[in-house]
Design a protein around this motif. Structure first.
Motif, PDB file in Angstrom:
ATOM      1  N   ASP A  65      17.575  64.253 -21.136  1.00  0.00           N
ATOM      2  CA  ASP A  65      17.395  65.340 -22.095  1.00  0.00           C
ATOM      3  C   ASP A  65      18.421  65.400 -22.981  1.00  0.00           C
ATOM      4  OD1 ASP A  65      15.958  67.985 -23.144  1.00  0.00           O
ATOM      5  OD2 ASP A  65      17.981  68.517 -22.939  1.00  0.00           O
ATOM      6  N   ARG A  66      18.384  65.182 -24.329  1.00  0.00           N
ATOM      7  CA  ARG A  66      19.443  64.916 -25.203  1.00  0.00           C
ATOM      8  C   ARG A  66      20.418  66.135 -25.284  1.00  0.00           C
ATOM      9  NH1 ARG A  66      16.919  62.517 -30.610  1.00  0.00           N
ATOM     10  NH2 ARG A  66      15.464  64.010 -30.349  1.00  0.00           N
ATOM     11  N   ASP A  67      19.919  67.521 -25.254  1.00  0.00           N
ATOM     12  CA  ASP A  67      20.807  68.496 -25.133  1.00  0.00           C
ATOM     13  C   ASP A  67      21.987  68.644 -24.013  1.00  0.00           C
ATOM     14  OD1 ASP A  67      19.726  69.709 -27.569  1.00  0.00           O
ATOM     15  OD2 ASP A  67      18.242  70.891 -26.476  1.00  0.00           O
ATOM     16  N   GLU A  68      21.258  68.240 -22.936  1.00  0.00           N
ATOM     17  CA  GLU A  68      22.116  67.794 -21.574  1.00  0.00           C
ATOM     18  C   GLU A  68      23.149  66.700 -21.813  1.00  0.00           C
ATOM     19  OE1 GLU A  68      20.303  68.306 -17.770  1.00  0.00           O
ATOM     20  OE2 GLU A  68      19.412  70.430 -18.297  1.00  0.00           O
ATOM     21  N   LEU A  69      22.563  65.653 -22.456  1.00  0.00           N
ATOM     22  CA  LEU A  69      23.613  64.760 -22.385  1.00  0.00           C
ATOM     23  C   LEU A  69      24.718  65.227 -23.510  1.00  0.00           C
ATOM     24  CD1 LEU A  69      20.852  61.461 -23.021  1.00  0.00           C
ATOM     25  CD2 LEU A  69      22.431  62.106 -21.106  1.00  0.00           C
ATOM     26  N   ALA A  70      24.397  65.817 -24.466  1.00  0.00           N
ATOM     27  CA  ALA A  70      25.395  66.186 -25.539  1.00  0.00           C
ATOM     28  C   ALA A  70      26.348  67.246 -24.676  1.00  0.00           C
ATOM     29  CB  ALA A  70      24.661  67.149 -26.613  1.00  0.00           C
ATOM     30  N   ALA A  71      25.946  67.957 -23.722  1.00  0.00           N
ATOM     31  CA  ALA A  71      26.759  68.947 -23.051  1.00  0.00           C
ATOM     32  C   ALA A  71      27.599  68.124 -22.144  1.00  0.00           C
ATOM     33  CB  ALA A  71      25.978  69.925 -22.366  1.00  0.00           C
ATOM     34  N   ILE A  72      27.029  67.015 -21.751  1.00  0.00           N
ATOM     35  CA  ILE A  72      27.936  66.225 -20.650  1.00  0.00           C
ATOM     36  C   ILE A  72      28.891  65.483 -21.493  1.00  0.00           C
ATOM     37  CG2 ILE A  72      27.764  64.017 -19.112  1.00  0.00           C
ATOM     38  CD1 ILE A  72      24.765  65.007 -18.502  1.00  0.00           C
ATOM     39  N   SER A  73      28.510  65.120 -22.502  1.00  0.00           N
ATOM     40  CA  SER A  73      29.733  64.260 -23.566  1.00  0.00           C
ATOM     41  C   SER A  73      30.637  65.158 -23.990  1.00  0.00           C
ATOM     42  CB  SER A  73      29.047  63.708 -24.740  1.00  0.00           C
ATOM     43  OG  SER A  73      28.019  62.883 -24.489  1.00  0.00           O
ATOM     44  N   ALA A  75      32.264  67.155 -22.099  1.00  0.00           N
ATOM     45  CA  ALA A  75      33.056  67.399 -20.958  1.00  0.00           C
ATOM     46  C   ALA A  75      32.692  66.590 -19.610  1.00  0.00           C
ATOM     47  CB  ALA A  75      33.535  68.814 -20.587  1.00  0.00           C
ATOM     48  N   PRO A  76      32.476  64.993 -19.899  1.00  0.00           N
ATOM     49  CA  PRO A  76      31.983  64.245 -18.849  1.00  0.00           C
ATOM     50  C   PRO A  76      32.870  64.507 -17.544  1.00  0.00           C
ATOM     51  CG  PRO A  76      33.263  63.084 -20.573  1.00  0.00           C
ATOM     52  CD  PRO A  76      33.100  64.592 -21.041  1.00  0.00           C
ATOM     53  N   ALA A  77      34.075  64.410 -17.509  1.00  0.00           N
ATOM     54  CA  ALA A  77      34.803  64.801 -16.126  1.00  0.00           C
ATOM     55  C   ALA A  77      34.983  65.970 -15.653  1.00  0.00           C
ATOM     56  CB  ALA A  77      36.148  63.936 -16.407  1.00  0.00           C
ATOM     57  N   ALA A 242      32.454  60.431 -22.949  1.00  0.00           N
ATOM     58  CA  ALA A 242      33.348  61.108 -23.521  1.00  0.00           C
ATOM     59  C   ALA A 242      33.744  60.175 -24.721  1.00  0.00           C
ATOM     60  CB  ALA A 242      34.770  60.999 -22.295  1.00  0.00           C
ATOM     61  N   ARG A 243      33.631  59.200 -24.929  1.00  0.00           N
ATOM     62  CA  ARG A 243      33.823  58.296 -26.171  1.00  0.00           C
ATOM     63  C   ARG A 243      32.956  58.676 -27.161  1.00  0.00           C
ATOM     64  NH1 ARG A 243      32.711  51.909 -26.690  1.00  0.00           N
ATOM     65  NH2 ARG A 243      30.793  52.906 -26.707  1.00  0.00           N
ATOM     66  N   LYS A 244      31.623  58.734 -26.701  1.00  0.00           N
ATOM     67  CA  LYS A 244      30.615  59.121 -27.691  1.00  0.00           C
ATOM     68  C   LYS A 244      30.816  60.558 -28.267  1.00  0.00           C
ATOM     69  CE  LYS A 244      25.684  59.064 -28.076  1.00  0.00           C
ATOM     70  NZ  LYS A 244      25.619  58.012 -29.037  1.00  0.00           N
ATOM     71  N   GLY A 245      31.262  61.603 -27.359  1.00  0.00           N
ATOM     72  CA  GLY A 245      31.436  62.992 -27.995  1.00  0.00           C
ATOM     73  C   GLY A 245      30.028  63.627 -28.341  1.00  0.00           C
ATOM     74  N   SER A 246      29.925  64.938 -27.942  1.00  0.00           N
ATOM     75  CA  SER A 246      28.765  65.898 -28.133  1.00  0.00           C
ATOM     76  C   SER A 246      28.060  65.877 -29.167  1.00  0.00           C
ATOM     77  CB  SER A 246      29.140  67.062 -27.608  1.00  0.00           C
ATOM     78  OG  SER A 246      30.078  67.809 -28.480  1.00  0.00           O
ATOM     79  N   ASP A 247      28.850  65.853 -30.175  1.00  0.00           N
ATOM     80  CA  ASP A 247      28.259  65.993 -31.719  1.00  0.00           C
ATOM     81  C   ASP A 247      27.564  64.609 -31.936  1.00  0.00           C
ATOM     82  OD1 ASP A 247      30.631  64.630 -31.834  1.00  0.00           O
ATOM     83  OD2 ASP A 247      31.118  65.362 -33.801  1.00  0.00           O
ATOM     84  N   ARG A 248      27.731  63.581 -31.429  1.00  0.00           N
ATOM     85  CA  ARG A 248      27.057  62.228 -31.740  1.00  0.00           C
ATOM     86  C   ARG A 248      25.679  62.193 -31.184  1.00  0.00           C
ATOM     87  NH1 ARG A 248      30.889  57.152 -30.420  1.00  0.00           N
ATOM     88  NH2 ARG A 248      28.915  56.185 -31.693  1.00  0.00           N
TER      89      ARG A 248
END
Length: 257
Positions: A65-73, A75-77, A242-248
């Motif tokens: 899910d893209r919303d969850e992927l954005a949240a992970i991005s 703060a991935p660690a 982390a490199r991608k960033g949530s807004d991307r």
């Protein structure tokens, strides 16, 4: 509230339907948890001899899910970032550990984590025009969930490189040629054919469970087990988030588009 995974048993065959058609059955925490619960039901019900997994709305699964992927991005660690990715991994790990033979009916597409879920099945029946894509690198993230181990169970390292590293996508007919699927069918025939293949397992569940257990034991695990591959890929995937960033993630096209 709509159930994220529909569960039905007919004549010894369990049918699991990913039920989030508005987002092409992308896997979020709720769907992952519901899939795990459905797998527990299958293993506990000794009248079930086989299982089919499919997607509602004519599409198998578009990945995480893209919303969850954005949240992970964002703060991935973090503990939550790690837990969120692990929930998705746990869903197809659990499906892949079912005690019955499994058939994935793939219509529309299987992308990213959706590809992992399809590869977790013992057998795949795909639509001739379905899109199968690793999808991860095309979105700028590292594959996860033991993706390369899953790929190389069924295709050559060369094909795994093209699909999983270079980001090539294939249709159902090409998927069969590569070994990604057992057979390709016209779109409207995919789910009936998957049910027909699974039906024999429902006639004698005890024998079918014993037979699939023997097959898996005799084939043996790959050099690196799937369970070991998951944490191996996880750190690289979290780095890429982390490199991608949530807004991307906002407005990002799905890999199958």
């Amino acid at each position: 509230m709509t159930e994220p995974v529909l569960y039905e048993v007919t004549d010894g065959v369990a049918v699991l339907t990913l039920n989030a058609p508005r987002k092409r059955n992308a896997i979020d925490g709720a769907l992952a948890g519901a899939l795990i619960d459905a797998c527990e039901r299958i293993d506990a019900d000794l009248s079930v001899g086989s299982a089919v997994i499919q997607g509602a709305g004519g599409y198998f699964c578009s990945g995480g899910d893209r919303d969850e992927l954005a949240a992970i991005s964002a703060a991935p660690a973090s503990d939550e970032g790690i837990r969120a990715t692990q929930r998705i991994y746990d869903a197809f790990l659990r499906f892949g550990a079912l005690k019955v033979p499994t058939v994935a009916a793939v219509r529309g597409g299987a992308v990213g984590a959706g590809m992992n879920l399809a590869l977790a099945a013992d057998v795949r029946v795909v639509a001739e025009d379905a899109v199968l894509a690793s999808g991860f690198t095309r979105l700028g993230v590292h594959p996860g969930g033991g993706h390369y181990t899953l790929l190389t169970r069924v295709v050559t390292p060369e094909a795994a490189t093209v699909l999983g590293v270079l980001g090539e996508s294939v249709n159902g007919r090409r998927a069969v040629e590569l070994g990604l699927a057992y057979e390709a069918q016209p779109d409207e025939e995919v789910e009936p054919r998957a049910l027909a293949l699974a039906a024999r397992g429902g006639t004698d569940p005890a024998l079918t469970r014993a037979a699939i257990r023997s097959l898996r034991a005799e084939v043996g695990p790959p050099a690196l087990s799937w369970q070991a591959a998951v944490p191996l890929e996880q750190s690289a995937q979290l780095w890429s988030f982390a490199r991608k960033g949530s807004d991307r993630w906002k407005g990002t096209e799905r890999a199958s588009d």
